[in-house]
Motif scaffolding. Structure first.
Motif, mmCIF file in Angstrom:
data_model
loop_
_atom_site.group_PDB
_atom_site.id
_atom_site.type_symbol
_atom_site.label_atom_id
_atom_site.label_comp_id
_atom_site.label_asym_id
_atom_site.label_seq_id
_atom_site.Cartn_x
_atom_site.Cartn_y
_atom_site.Cartn_z
ATOM 1 N N LYS A 21 -9.333 9.938 8.979
ATOM 2 C CA LYS A 21 -9.983 8.603 8.612
ATOM 3 C C LYS A 21 -9.794 8.378 7.270
ATOM 4 O O LYS A 21 -9.860 9.405 6.319
ATOM 5 C CB LYS A 21 -11.556 8.884 8.737
ATOM 6 N N TRP A 22 -9.696 7.222 6.701
ATOM 7 C CA TRP A 22 -9.282 6.753 5.387
ATOM 8 C C TRP A 22 -10.798 6.399 4.691
ATOM 9 O O TRP A 22 -11.815 5.790 5.328
ATOM 10 C CB TRP A 22 -8.388 5.414 5.246
ATOM 11 N N GLU A 23 -11.074 6.920 3.579
ATOM 12 C CA GLU A 23 -12.312 6.814 2.981
ATOM 13 C C GLU A 23 -12.041 6.626 1.333
ATOM 14 O O GLU A 23 -10.839 7.121 0.943
ATOM 15 C CB GLU A 23 -13.350 7.723 3.089
ATOM 16 N N ARG A 40 0.977 -1.300 0.299
ATOM 17 C CA ARG A 40 0.038 -0.006 0.089
ATOM 18 C C ARG A 40 0.908 1.087 0.042
ATOM 19 O O ARG A 40 1.820 1.230 0.757
ATOM 20 C CB ARG A 40 -0.847 0.007 1.334
ATOM 21 N N GLU A 57 1.718 11.928 0.687
ATOM 22 C CA GLU A 57 1.263 13.165 1.078
ATOM 23 C C GLU A 57 2.332 14.020 0.746
ATOM 24 O O GLU A 57 3.664 13.979 0.509
ATOM 25 C CB GLU A 57 1.541 13.041 2.401
ATOM 26 N N ASN A 88 -7.349 10.611 2.897
ATOM 27 C CA ASN A 88 -7.450 10.673 4.424
ATOM 28 C C ASN A 88 -8.101 12.144 4.683
ATOM 29 O O ASN A 88 -7.502 13.124 4.231
ATOM 30 C CB ASN A 88 -5.928 10.602 5.105
ATOM 31 N N TYR A 134 -8.428 16.185 0.537
ATOM 32 C CA TYR A 134 -7.498 15.144 1.578
ATOM 33 C C TYR A 134 -6.394 15.501 1.826
ATOM 34 O O TYR A 134 -5.844 16.459 1.365
ATOM 35 C CB TYR A 134 -7.564 13.853 0.602
ATOM 36 N N TYR A 193 -7.280 5.718 -1.713
ATOM 37 C CA TYR A 193 -8.205 6.243 -0.618
ATOM 38 C C TYR A 193 -7.795 7.811 -0.322
ATOM 39 O O TYR A 193 -6.603 7.857 -0.564
ATOM 40 C CB TYR A 193 -8.095 5.297 0.626
ATOM 41 N N PHE A 239 -3.019 10.446 0.898
ATOM 42 C CA PHE A 239 -3.483 9.217 -0.194
ATOM 43 C C PHE A 239 -2.770 7.950 -0.158
ATOM 44 O O PHE A 239 -1.859 7.883 0.259
ATOM 45 C CB PHE A 239 -3.442 9.738 -1.625
ATOM 46 N N LEU A 240 -3.649 7.059 -0.153
ATOM 47 C CA LEU A 240 -3.203 5.568 0.042
ATOM 48 C C LEU A 240 -3.875 4.911 -1.131
ATOM 49 O O LEU A 240 -4.976 4.667 -1.517
ATOM 50 C CB LEU A 240 -3.636 4.842 1.328
ATOM 51 N N TYR A 276 1.610 5.237 0.631
ATOM 52 C CA TYR A 276 1.255 6.279 1.196
ATOM 53 C C TYR A 276 1.735 7.679 0.560
ATOM 54 O O TYR A 276 3.095 7.631 0.416
ATOM 55 C CB TYR A 276 1.441 6.221 2.643
#
Length: 151
Positions: free
Chosen positions: A127-129, A89, A93, A123, A137, A121, A140-141, A91
């Motif tokens: 919270k991740w969505e 995954r 930013e 953040n 956001y 996803y 990101f993931l 990440y």
């Protein structure tokens, strides 16, 4: 991604990559790197290599007129990295809020193509969505979609 991008080179570990930006400010060496922060989470970063100090800066503004090509190259690097490390995954930013917005604008612009291979996803409020266009956001993931058993 099939957009115009620079050729890049991977280190033997496949965690570090290098390419050159070409534009009105000359050749600028870019370094992209993946740092493992958890069993399957890797922080991704990239920036300009300072030839004098050997340091990598993710805050310098190159203004080399090739931002989309650089970002396409970064996307291709992430694509290749996750082809080798399928469970990873990633990440991402930005080093500044404006860079995070720039990443988001590009994720939105190429979302259909990216979504074919990755689950993305965002953040928001710690919270991740699932990523949505038009939502701001902080990070990101992304993770590769599973390979279907039968095609």
């Amino acid at each position: 991604m099939k957009q115009d991008r620079y050729p890049y080179y991977a280190a033997k570990s496949f965690f570090d990559f290098e390419f050159e930006s070409l534009g009105p400010n000359g050749r600028i060496r870019k370094i992209a790197t993946f740092i493992q922060i958890n069993q399957d989470i890797f922080s991704f970063g990239f920036g300009d290599l300072d030839e004098r100090t050997g340091e990598i800066s993710d805050t310098v503004i190159s203004n080399n007129g090739d931002g989309p090509k650089v970002l396409n190259t970064v996307g291709a690097i992430i694509f290749d990295f996750t082809a080798v490390f399928r469970e990873a995954r990633i990440y991402v930013e930005g080093s500044t809020p404006s860079r995070t917005r720039w990443y988001q604008m590009n994720l939105t612009a190429f979302y259909e193509e990216i979504n074919n291979s990755f689950m993305i996803y965002g953040n928001r409020n710690n919270k991740w969505e699932p990523f949505q266009s038009g939502v701001n956001y902080m990070a990101f993931l992304g993770q590769r979609r599973p390979i279907p058993l039968y095609q």
